[in-house]
Scaffold this active site. Structure first.
Site, PDB file in Angstrom:
ATOM      1  CB  ALA A 190      -1.065  -0.213   1.085  1.00 55.78           C
TER       2      ALA A 190
ATOM      3  CG  HIS B 204       5.269   0.173  -4.062  1.00 60.46           C
ATOM      4  ND1 HIS B 204       5.529  -0.961  -2.895  1.00 60.46           N
ATOM      5  CD2 HIS B 204       6.659   0.476  -3.189  1.00 60.46           C
ATOM      6  CE1 HIS B 204       6.597  -1.423  -2.644  1.00 60.46           C
ATOM      7  NE2 HIS B 204       7.190  -0.549  -2.655  1.00 60.46           N
TER       8      HIS B 204
END
Ligand code: AMP
Length: 278
Positions: A33, A35
């Site tokens: 999450a 990224h």
């Protein structure tokens, strides 16, 4: 998906010739999450979003975890499709560093302390691959996570010093509910270590509380940070400092931590003048 720099560059130049702005999110895959939050930020500010996926061997030292770094191409492909990215740049190691490749980019000063000192050659590897990614994609904007605060400072210095025509954008650290910063390396933690790993964010939270109560002495703030690990037999502090976020030297207000939880090395940071989230 593009695997060669020339093909990537041709595509990016086509888009930009059409007036489309290009955002680049460099990653080493094993997407999470954190990224995704950078991909979302890139989507909001650019017509085209490129995500690079490359586990960069030259930013790992001998004895570090390059060989066992989590790689999950099927998972990553699903995440990238789900996030609606426009292109993935995924060169092989041989394409990125063909035989004879010998040039390295070194950012002095900000790249030499803390992470740079603990991991010799690390930021040279980062600066070299980021320069190559910028050359292949020619992005208008590139997105990096505050999670790797010193990397942000190195990349900003690099872009300024080499007059790279790219805007460096920084996204906030995405955390688990107990405060642990998301990281691909969290996958190395066993359940007991996973519990102990929450001590990094807990230490940063304590230091932020001390700062907001008026504590300004770097020594005292460092003691607050380190104190939190005394009750954690699985934790070993590598460094705990309060530094300037641009130069990574003291004094400053950015608390930075590198801590081993068992064999796993984790880093985290927090700007002490801000309330710790959550
Ligand atoms: P990595 O794949 O670990 O090299 O990370 C790729 C990018 O994602 C880097 O700019 C990281 O700083 C960023 N990133 C990693 N973890 C997080 C996180 N928990 N929150 C926000 N960004 C992150």
């Amino acid at each position: 998906m593009y695997e060669a720099p020339a093909a990537m560059l041709a595509a990016s130049r086509r888009w930009r010739a059409q007036g489309l702005e290009v955002g680049l999110v460099p990653t080493m895959g094993a997407l999470h999450a954190g990224h995704l939050s950078l991909i979302e930020a890139a989507r909001g500010e650019n017509s085209m979003v490129v995500v690079s996926v490359f586990v960069n061997p030259i930013q790992f030292g001998p004895g570090e975890d390059f060989a066992r770094y989590p790689r999950d191409p099927a998972h990553d492909a699903g995440v990238l499709i789900g996030a609606g990215v426009d292109a993935v740049y995924q060169p092989s190691v041989e394409v990125m560093y063909p035989p004879g490749s010998a040039t390295r980019v070194h950012v002095s000063g900000v790249g030499d302390s803390l992470e740079g000192a603990a991991r010799p050659g690390h930021f040279e590897g980062v600066a070299t691959v980021v320069t190559k990614l910028f050359t292949a994609v020619e992005p208008d904007r590139a997105y990096f996570g505050q999670k790797d605060a010193q990397q942000v400072a190195v990349v900003k210095r690099l872009a300024r010093d080499l007059d790279l025509p790219v805007e460096i954008r920084v996204g906030p650290t995405v955390r688990e509910e107990d405060g642990l910063a998301l990281s691909s390396r969290n996958a190395y933690l066993n359940p007991e270590e996973r519990t102990a790993a929450a001590s990094l964010s807990a230490a940063l939270r304590l230091a932020a509380a001390a700062y907001s109560a008026g504590e300004r002495s770097p020594d005292e703030l460092r003691k607050v940070l380190c104190g939190r690990f005394e009750a954690e037999p699985l934790a070993r502090v590598e460094y705990a400092e309060v530094v300037d976020p641009e130069t990574f030297t003291s004094p400053g207000t950015l608390a930075v931590l590198a801590v081993r939880i068992g064999k796993t090395r984790l880093i985290d940071n927090h700007e002490l003048s801000k309330v710790f989230p959550g």
